[in-house]
Design an enzyme around this catalytic site. Sequence first.
Site, PDB file in Angstrom:
ATOM      1  N   LYS A  41       0.823  -1.191   0.000  1.00  0.00           N
ATOM      2  CA  LYS A  41       0.000   0.000   0.000  1.00  0.00           C
ATOM      3  C   LYS A  41       0.872   1.262   0.000  1.00  0.00           C
ATOM      4  O   LYS A  41       0.417   2.346  -0.339  1.00  0.00           O
ATOM      5  CB  LYS A  41      -0.877   0.033   1.261  1.00  0.00           C
ATOM      6  CG  LYS A  41      -1.817  -1.132   1.431  1.00  0.00           C
ATOM      7  CD  LYS A  41      -2.518  -0.998   2.797  1.00  0.00           C
ATOM      8  CE  LYS A  41      -3.398  -2.187   3.082  1.00  0.00           C
ATOM      9  NZ  LYS A  41      -3.972  -2.118   4.448  1.00  0.00           N
ATOM     10  N   GLU A  98       8.012   2.022  -5.938  1.00  0.00           N
ATOM     11  CA  GLU A  98       8.066   1.657  -4.516  1.00  0.00           C
ATOM     12  C   GLU A  98       8.142   2.907  -3.650  1.00  0.00           C
ATOM     13  O   GLU A  98       8.634   3.945  -4.094  1.00  0.00           O
ATOM     14  CB  GLU A  98       9.323   0.795  -4.260  1.00  0.00           C
ATOM     15  CG  GLU A  98       9.035  -0.659  -3.983  1.00  0.00           C
ATOM     16  CD  GLU A  98       8.365  -0.922  -2.651  1.00  0.00           C
ATOM     17  OE1 GLU A  98       7.610  -0.073  -2.128  1.00  0.00           O
ATOM     18  OE2 GLU A  98       8.603  -2.019  -2.116  1.00  0.00           O
ATOM     19  N   ASP A  99       7.699   2.770  -2.407  1.00  0.00           N
ATOM     20  CA  ASP A  99       7.825   3.886  -1.471  1.00  0.00           C
ATOM     21  C   ASP A  99       9.238   3.985  -0.920  1.00  0.00           C
ATOM     22  O   ASP A  99       9.821   5.058  -0.853  1.00  0.00           O
ATOM     23  CB  ASP A  99       6.796   3.763  -0.330  1.00  0.00           C
ATOM     24  CG  ASP A  99       6.830   2.416   0.391  1.00  0.00           C
ATOM     25  OD1 ASP A  99       7.584   1.501  -0.019  1.00  0.00           O
ATOM     26  OD2 ASP A  99       6.089   2.261   1.385  1.00  0.00           O
ATOM     27  N   ASP A 102      14.682  -0.645   1.380  1.00  0.00           N
ATOM     28  CA  ASP A 102      15.288  -0.816   2.701  1.00  0.00           C
ATOM     29  C   ASP A 102      16.260  -2.001   2.617  1.00  0.00           C
ATOM     30  O   ASP A 102      17.335  -1.867   2.046  1.00  0.00           O
ATOM     31  CB  ASP A 102      14.138  -1.020   3.693  1.00  0.00           C
ATOM     32  CG  ASP A 102      14.554  -1.059   5.137  1.00  0.00           C
ATOM     33  OD1 ASP A 102      15.573  -0.467   5.476  1.00  0.00           O
ATOM     34  OD2 ASP A 102      13.851  -1.681   5.947  1.00  0.00           O
ATOM     35  N   PHE A 151      13.340   4.974  10.819  1.00  0.00           N
ATOM     36  CA  PHE A 151      12.039   4.446  10.411  1.00  0.00           C
ATOM     37  C   PHE A 151      11.157   5.647  10.142  1.00  0.00           C
ATOM     38  O   PHE A 151      11.005   6.530  10.987  1.00  0.00           O
ATOM     39  CB  PHE A 151      11.427   3.536  11.477  1.00  0.00           C
ATOM     40  CG  PHE A 151      10.279   2.754  10.901  1.00  0.00           C
ATOM     41  CD1 PHE A 151      10.504   1.590  10.179  1.00  0.00           C
ATOM     42  CD2 PHE A 151       8.970   3.208  11.042  1.00  0.00           C
ATOM     43  CE1 PHE A 151       9.447   0.889   9.593  1.00  0.00           C
ATOM     44  CE2 PHE A 151       7.913   2.511  10.463  1.00  0.00           C
ATOM     45  CZ  PHE A 151       8.161   1.356   9.741  1.00  0.00           C
ATOM     46  N   ARG A 164      -0.386   6.681   7.343  1.00  0.00           N
ATOM     47  CA  ARG A 164      -0.246   6.778   5.881  1.00  0.00           C
ATOM     48  C   ARG A 164      -0.788   8.094   5.344  1.00  0.00           C
ATOM     49  O   ARG A 164      -0.338   8.585   4.316  1.00  0.00           O
ATOM     50  CB  ARG A 164      -1.010   5.633   5.187  1.00  0.00           C
ATOM     51  CG  ARG A 164      -0.436   4.251   5.428  1.00  0.00           C
ATOM     52  CD  ARG A 164      -1.075   3.271   4.460  1.00  0.00           C
ATOM     53  NE  ARG A 164      -0.894   1.883   4.847  1.00  0.00           N
ATOM     54  CZ  ARG A 164       0.180   1.150   4.575  1.00  0.00           C
ATOM     55  NH1 ARG A 164       1.191   1.663   3.929  1.00  0.00           N
ATOM     56  NH2 ARG A 164       0.240  -0.118   4.960  1.00  0.00           N
TER      57      ARG A 164
HETATM   58  P1  XMP Z   1      12.559  -4.124   2.322  1.00  0.00           P
HETATM   59  O1  XMP Z   1      13.281  -4.343   3.633  1.00  0.00           O
HETATM   60  O2  XMP Z   1      11.858  -5.340   1.863  1.00  0.00           O
HETATM   61  O3  XMP Z   1      11.465  -3.066   2.758  1.00  0.00           O
HETATM   62  O4  XMP Z   1      13.445  -3.444   1.310  1.00  0.00           O
HETATM   63  C1  XMP Z   1      10.702  -2.435   1.848  1.00  0.00           C
HETATM   64  C2  XMP Z   1       9.288  -2.346   2.367  1.00  0.00           C
HETATM   65  O5  XMP Z   1       9.276  -2.242   3.798  1.00  0.00           O
HETATM   66  C3  XMP Z   1       8.562  -1.135   4.218  1.00  0.00           C
HETATM   67  N1  XMP Z   1       9.488  -0.209   4.900  1.00  0.00           N
HETATM   68  C4  XMP Z   1       9.116   0.828   5.628  1.00  0.00           C
HETATM   69  N2  XMP Z   1       7.885   1.279   5.906  1.00  0.00           N
HETATM   70  N3  XMP Z   1       8.851   3.057   7.128  1.00  0.00           N
HETATM   71  C5  XMP Z   1       7.768   2.403   6.667  1.00  0.00           C
HETATM   72  O6  XMP Z   1       6.660   2.838   6.908  1.00  0.00           O
HETATM   73  C6  XMP Z   1      10.121   2.674   6.898  1.00  0.00           C
HETATM   74  O7  XMP Z   1      11.080   3.322   7.338  1.00  0.00           O
HETATM   75  C7  XMP Z   1      10.258   1.484   6.102  1.00  0.00           C
HETATM   76  N4  XMP Z   1      11.333   0.811   5.657  1.00  0.00           N
HETATM   77  C8  XMP Z   1      10.818  -0.224   4.919  1.00  0.00           C
HETATM   78  C9  XMP Z   1       7.950  -0.553   2.965  1.00  0.00           C
HETATM   79  O8  XMP Z   1       6.605  -0.952   2.924  1.00  0.00           O
HETATM   80  C10 XMP Z   1       8.679  -1.130   1.798  1.00  0.00           C
HETATM   81  O9  XMP Z   1       7.820  -1.494   0.751  1.00  0.00           O
HETATM   82 MG    MG Z   2       4.655  -0.860   5.165  1.00  0.00          MG
END
Ligand code: XMP
Ligand code: MG
Length: 173
Positions: A41, A98-99, A102, A151, A164
């Site tokens: 989302k 992507e948002d 990470d 975060f 959100r």
């Molecule tokens: P990965 O670790 O799979 O993470 O690269 C990517 C997804 O994890 C969520 N994500 C976050 N969501 N604040 C958030 O609200 C953060 O700082 C954060 N870091 C990772 C996000 O949904 C992303 O698609």
């Molecule tokens: Mg999330």
Amino acid sequence: MKLSETPLINAATLHAGIQSLAAEISIAYSDTAFIMLTVLKGALHFSSDLQRALNPALDITSEFIRVRSYEGTESNSRAQILYKPENSFAHKHVLIIEDILDTGHTASVVQNYVANQKPASIRFCTLLDKPDRRLVPVHADFTGFTIDDHFVVGYGLDYNEQYRHLPEIYTLF
Ligand code: XMP
Ligand code: MG
């Protein structure tokens, strides 16, 4: 958990970053029809603003995928696909939206899902990148902002589904 008093990225800075990403993407796809694949989302707000900042003459269709990798503030290497796109990506140019990038687990799950359908190309666009956290090598073709290992919430990003709706990006600590 508490929200930072001031945004890490305020509305004006977000707007400027998205305009500049949109200009880059509009040039990259000026001659090529492509699919924008939004990762739900978290990327909903970003994708919505980004799409409206693109050159209206581009040939774009929209798809969505939903992946869950996080519970609370902990990334989870077993990212699950909860919603699959309706149409095939075979022979299509795909831009994943992507948002935040990470650890890279979610991005690699989405990239593998698309790659298995033999698209013409895959590119990756992320609003935020936290490169210090990377566990899986993922290359972003278009990056809005590189941030330190905080975060963050707001502008689509959540903590257990909260925050959100905030129009700016805040740090949660
Ligand atoms: P990965 O670790 O799979 O993470 O690269 C990517 C997804 O994890 C969520 N994500 C976050 N969501 N604040 C958030 O609200 C953060 O700082 C954060 N870091 C990772 C996000 O949904 C992303 O698609
Ligand atoms: Mg999330």
